[in-house]
Design a protein around this motif. Sequence first.
Motif, PDB file in Angstrom:
ATOM      1  N   LEU A   1       0.823  -1.212   0.000  1.00  0.00           N
ATOM      2  CA  LEU A   1       0.000   0.000   0.000  1.00  0.00           C
ATOM      3  C   LEU A   1       0.859   1.265   0.000  1.00  0.00           C
ATOM      4  CD1 LEU A   1      -3.032  -0.777   2.367  1.00  0.00           C
ATOM      5  CD2 LEU A   1      -3.027  -0.539  -0.120  1.00  0.00           C
ATOM      6  N   LYS A   2       1.791   1.292  -0.938  1.00  0.00           N
ATOM      7  CA  LYS A   2       2.645   2.468  -1.107  1.00  0.00           C
ATOM      8  C   LYS A   2       3.075   2.538  -2.556  1.00  0.00           C
ATOM      9  CE  LYS A   2       6.630   4.881   0.885  1.00  0.00           C
ATOM     10  NZ  LYS A   2       7.729   4.799   1.890  1.00  0.00           N
ATOM     11  N   HIS A   3       2.898   3.718  -3.174  1.00  0.00           N
ATOM     12  CA  HIS A   3       3.195   3.865  -4.595  1.00  0.00           C
ATOM     13  C   HIS A   3       3.766   5.245  -4.864  1.00  0.00           C
ATOM     14  CE1 HIS A   3       2.976   3.031  -8.820  1.00  0.00           C
ATOM     15  NE2 HIS A   3       2.065   3.940  -9.076  1.00  0.00           N
ATOM     16  N   MET A   4       4.809   5.296  -5.633  1.00  0.00           N
ATOM     17  CA  MET A   4       5.493   6.545  -5.964  1.00  0.00           C
ATOM     18  C   MET A   4       5.947   7.291  -4.705  1.00  0.00           C
ATOM     19  SD  MET A   4       5.868   6.869  -9.150  1.00  0.00           S
ATOM     20  CE  MET A   4       5.411   5.778 -10.510  1.00  0.00           C
ATOM     21  N   GLY A   5       6.358   6.527  -3.706  1.00  0.00           N
ATOM     22  CA  GLY A   5       6.867   7.104  -2.474  1.00  0.00           C
ATOM     23  C   GLY A   5       5.817   7.620  -1.518  1.00  0.00           C
ATOM     24  N   ARG A   6       4.537   7.509  -1.892  1.00  0.00           N
ATOM     25  CA  ARG A   6       3.468   8.049  -1.056  1.00  0.00           C
ATOM     26  C   ARG A   6       2.536   6.922  -0.623  1.00  0.00           C
ATOM     27  NH1 ARG A   6      -0.118  13.419  -2.573  1.00  0.00           N
ATOM     28  NH2 ARG A   6      -1.682  13.273  -0.912  1.00  0.00           N
ATOM     29  N   PRO A   7       2.220   6.839   0.667  1.00  0.00           N
ATOM     30  CA  PRO A   7       1.326   5.768   1.130  1.00  0.00           C
ATOM     31  C   PRO A   7      -0.032   5.835   0.445  1.00  0.00           C
ATOM     32  CG  PRO A   7       2.386   6.868   2.988  1.00  0.00           C
ATOM     33  CD  PRO A   7       2.696   7.692   1.773  1.00  0.00           C
ATOM     34  N   ILE A   8      -0.573   4.663   0.106  1.00  0.00           N
ATOM     35  CA  ILE A   8      -1.932   4.571  -0.407  1.00  0.00           C
ATOM     36  C   ILE A   8      -2.879   4.529   0.780  1.00  0.00           C
ATOM     37  CG2 ILE A   8      -3.545   3.153  -1.745  1.00  0.00           C
ATOM     38  CD1 ILE A   8      -1.096   2.063  -3.252  1.00  0.00           C
ATOM     39  N   SER A   9      -3.954   5.282   0.705  1.00  0.00           N
ATOM     40  CA  SER A   9      -4.895   5.337   1.816  1.00  0.00           C
ATOM     41  C   SER A   9      -5.370   3.930   2.182  1.00  0.00           C
ATOM     42  CB  SER A   9      -6.103   6.200   1.438  1.00  0.00           C
ATOM     43  OG  SER A   9      -7.113   6.087   2.419  1.00  0.00           O
ATOM     44  N   LYS A  10      -5.427   3.664   3.493  1.00  0.00           N
ATOM     45  CA  LYS A  10      -5.915   2.361   3.952  1.00  0.00           C
ATOM     46  C   LYS A  10      -7.390   2.171   3.609  1.00  0.00           C
ATOM     47  CE  LYS A  10      -2.585   1.577   7.661  1.00  0.00           C
ATOM     48  NZ  LYS A  10      -1.715   2.712   7.358  1.00  0.00           N
ATOM     49  N   MET A  11      -8.088   3.254   3.290  1.00  0.00           N
ATOM     50  CA  MET A  11      -9.456   3.114   2.797  1.00  0.00           C
ATOM     51  C   MET A  11      -9.507   2.291   1.516  1.00  0.00           C
ATOM     52  SD  MET A  11     -11.305   6.818   3.350  1.00  0.00           S
ATOM     53  CE  MET A  11     -12.722   6.257   2.389  1.00  0.00           C
ATOM     54  N   ALA A  12      -8.391   2.246   0.796  1.00  0.00           N
ATOM     55  CA  ALA A  12      -8.341   1.530  -0.480  1.00  0.00           C
ATOM     56  C   ALA A  12      -7.804   0.114  -0.334  1.00  0.00           C
ATOM     57  CB  ALA A  12      -7.486   2.310  -1.471  1.00  0.00           C
ATOM     58  N   SER A  13      -7.711  -0.411   0.882  1.00  0.00           N
ATOM     59  CA  SER A  13      -7.128  -1.742   1.075  1.00  0.00           C
ATOM     60  C   SER A  13      -7.936  -2.831   0.371  1.00  0.00           C
ATOM     61  CB  SER A  13      -7.006  -2.056   2.569  1.00  0.00           C
ATOM     62  OG  SER A  13      -8.268  -1.975   3.206  1.00  0.00           O
ATOM     63  N   SER A  14      -9.277  -2.706   0.377  1.00  0.00           N
ATOM     64  CA  SER A  14     -10.090  -3.704  -0.328  1.00  0.00           C
ATOM     65  C   SER A  14      -9.884  -3.598  -1.829  1.00  0.00           C
ATOM     66  CB  SER A  14     -11.570  -3.533   0.019  1.00  0.00           C
ATOM     67  OG  SER A  14     -12.040  -2.244  -0.352  1.00  0.00           O
ATOM     68  N   SER A  15      -9.728  -2.380  -2.329  1.00  0.00           N
ATOM     69  CA  SER A  15      -9.448  -2.180  -3.757  1.00  0.00           C
ATOM     70  C   SER A  15      -8.101  -2.776  -4.124  1.00  0.00           C
ATOM     71  CB  SER A  15      -9.471  -0.690  -4.095  1.00  0.00           C
ATOM     72  OG  SER A  15     -10.735  -0.120  -3.840  1.00  0.00           O
ATOM     73  N   ALA A  16      -7.129  -2.699  -3.203  1.00  0.00           N
ATOM     74  CA  ALA A  16      -5.809  -3.283  -3.455  1.00  0.00           C
ATOM     75  C   ALA A  16      -5.895  -4.803  -3.563  1.00  0.00           C
ATOM     76  CB  ALA A  16      -4.840  -2.875  -2.354  1.00  0.00           C
ATOM     77  N   LYS A  17      -6.740  -5.421  -2.753  1.00  0.00           N
ATOM     78  CA  LYS A  17      -6.910  -6.875  -2.822  1.00  0.00           C
ATOM     79  C   LYS A  17      -7.531  -7.285  -4.153  1.00  0.00           C
ATOM     80  CE  LYS A  17      -7.336  -7.330   2.197  1.00  0.00           C
ATOM     81  NZ  LYS A  17      -8.245  -7.612   3.337  1.00  0.00           N
ATOM     82  N   ILE A  18      -8.504  -6.508  -4.611  1.00  0.00           N
ATOM     83  CA  ILE A  18      -9.102  -6.776  -5.915  1.00  0.00           C
ATOM     84  C   ILE A  18      -8.051  -6.624  -7.014  1.00  0.00           C
ATOM     85  CG2 ILE A  18     -10.779  -5.944  -7.614  1.00  0.00           C
ATOM     86  CD1 ILE A  18     -12.549  -5.116  -5.240  1.00  0.00           C
ATOM     87  N   ALA A  19      -7.227  -5.583  -6.891  1.00  0.00           N
ATOM     88  CA  ALA A  19      -6.181  -5.348  -7.883  1.00  0.00           C
ATOM     89  C   ALA A  19      -5.163  -6.490  -7.902  1.00  0.00           C
ATOM     90  CB  ALA A  19      -5.479  -4.024  -7.598  1.00  0.00           C
ATOM     91  N   LEU A  20      -4.825  -7.019  -6.735  1.00  0.00           N
ATOM     92  CA  LEU A  20      -3.893  -8.149  -6.667  1.00  0.00           C
ATOM     93  C   LEU A  20      -4.490  -9.389  -7.325  1.00  0.00           C
ATOM     94  CD1 LEU A  20      -2.496  -7.685  -3.052  1.00  0.00           C
ATOM     95  CD2 LEU A  20      -1.147  -7.650  -5.161  1.00  0.00           C
ATOM     96  N   PHE A  21      -5.786  -9.593  -7.131  1.00  0.00           N
ATOM     97  CA  PHE A  21      -6.458 -10.721  -7.781  1.00  0.00           C
ATOM     98  C   PHE A  21      -6.400 -10.569  -9.305  1.00  0.00           C
ATOM     99  CE2 PHE A  21     -10.412 -12.289  -9.746  1.00  0.00           C
ATOM    100  CZ  PHE A  21     -10.247 -13.654  -9.507  1.00  0.00           C
ATOM    101  N   PHE A  22      -6.732  -9.377  -9.783  1.00  0.00           N
ATOM    102  CA  PHE A  22      -6.686  -9.127 -11.225  1.00  0.00           C
ATOM    103  C   PHE A  22      -5.260  -9.293 -11.769  1.00  0.00           C
ATOM    104  CE2 PHE A  22     -10.673  -6.268 -11.089  1.00  0.00           C
ATOM    105  CZ  PHE A  22     -11.474  -7.349 -11.455  1.00  0.00           C
ATOM    106  N   ARG A  23      -4.264  -8.853 -10.985  1.00  0.00           N
ATOM    107  CA  ARG A  23      -2.872  -8.966 -11.441  1.00  0.00           C
ATOM    108  C   ARG A  23      -2.466 -10.434 -11.579  1.00  0.00           C
ATOM    109  NH1 ARG A  23       1.155  -5.133 -11.446  1.00  0.00           N
ATOM    110  NH2 ARG A  23      -0.694  -3.820 -11.683  1.00  0.00           N
ATOM    111  N   CYS A  24      -2.871 -11.248 -10.625  1.00  0.00           N
ATOM    112  CA  CYS A  24      -2.571 -12.678 -10.712  1.00  0.00           C
ATOM    113  C   CYS A  24      -3.259 -13.301 -11.936  1.00  0.00           C
ATOM    114  CB  CYS A  24      -3.010 -13.388  -9.433  1.00  0.00           C
ATOM    115  SG  CYS A  24      -2.010 -12.957  -7.975  1.00  0.00           S
ATOM    116  N   CYS A  25      -4.494 -12.893 -12.194  1.00  0.00           N
ATOM    117  CA  CYS A  25      -5.201 -13.381 -13.384  1.00  0.00           C
ATOM    118  C   CYS A  25      -4.460 -12.979 -14.655  1.00  0.00           C
ATOM    119  CB  CYS A  25      -6.625 -12.839 -13.425  1.00  0.00           C
ATOM    120  SG  CYS A  25      -7.710 -13.520 -12.139  1.00  0.00           S
ATOM    121  N   PHE A  26      -3.923 -11.759 -14.667  1.00  0.00           N
ATOM    122  CA  PHE A  26      -3.173 -11.301 -15.834  1.00  0.00           C
ATOM    123  C   PHE A  26      -1.910 -12.125 -16.024  1.00  0.00           C
ATOM    124  CE2 PHE A  26       0.269  -8.772 -17.640  1.00  0.00           C
ATOM    125  CZ  PHE A  26      -0.277  -8.417 -18.861  1.00  0.00           C
TER     126      PHE A  26
END
Length: 358
Positions: free
Chosen positions: A256-281
């Motif tokens: 949950l950190k990108h371009m040196g800046r923390p990603i809001s923890k509000m987006a943690s569920s979105s990050a899990k979805i993104a990880l799932f999509f990345r594995c599918c890719f």
Amino acid sequence: PSVSMSDPRLKDHEVILEGNVYDLEAFSKVHPGGPDVLRIFGGSDATVHYYMLHPHLKLREKPLEPYKLRAAGPPKGNTAAEGDSAFLINTPAYQDLKARVKKAIPYQFATWEWYVKATVLFALTVYVEWTVIESGPSVLKGLVLGCLMAFIGLAIQHDANHGAVSPNGWVNQVWGYTQDWIGGSALLWRHHHVLMHHAETNVDGDDPDHSGDIVRFNKMTQWKGHHKWQAMYTWLLLPLLPINWHFMEFFDLVNLKHMGRPISKMASSSAKIALFFRCCFFVRFYLVPLYLYPSLWTVLYQFVTLCAGGLYLGVNFVISHNFEGVKSVLSTDRAQHTKRDWAFEQVETSSTVGGRVL
């Protein structure tokens, strides 16, 4: 010296608008555009983003009033992440410009032409990948697929993840996931491009598209010996950009950190979805073709796909805001320049590839 990349005035579920702190988590549940688009702004001053992403000329305080928590107080640092913008926000000149644009273009979302274009591009991408599975990879298929993926990145997901396709949040979200289809991440793109880049375009240290050490885009980047060769090696690095996006950004989603800046923890569920999509890719683009056609030709096809897409996207990225004659390049040190209008700075620091066909 290191600088803070978070706003000490805020908790992660809070946001600042026009000097007041609001409960973003609570408001996201009733947000007309849906909760997903708001999650990257947790823990940030999103005043500039509010006016950038809405047609409103003024902050709509009445619907926000139940979610107001307190006055924010002045920024405790001089970076955008700490809430100190380099620009004047929502000036009378910007309000006038926005009103003129609204009058000239009453409906400011995608037309039927956009949907036809997006559907055709996405369908062609799926078709090319299916032909790889059905009859095997080739260099030509790699070239075509790489260009199609680049077109999706520039002409579909870009619009959707800006919230510009439809007034309905779920429509933008669905089309925004085409970024994940091509091996990127809608979440990371919004964090990088919407939260950071467009808020502080061409501000050294705040804009991740402007700052860096490998390629020296402006005089504020300290010159090093390898920069004298950048006119040659940049052309070798641009095609390799997708490799970084596909693999290194995987860890950004985990941490949950990108371009040196923390990603809001509000987006943690979105990050899990993104990880799932990345594995599918990974399975769809890398593993399945190699499993079905285990040869160096398959590796070459994948490499050509990455190079074609990376070169097309990279060239457009480089010239978007880093070009001879760009109006201004600003320092993170706010004392070194006079604040200018954010909207006009956007125009004067940008070159656009556009037109009706595109």
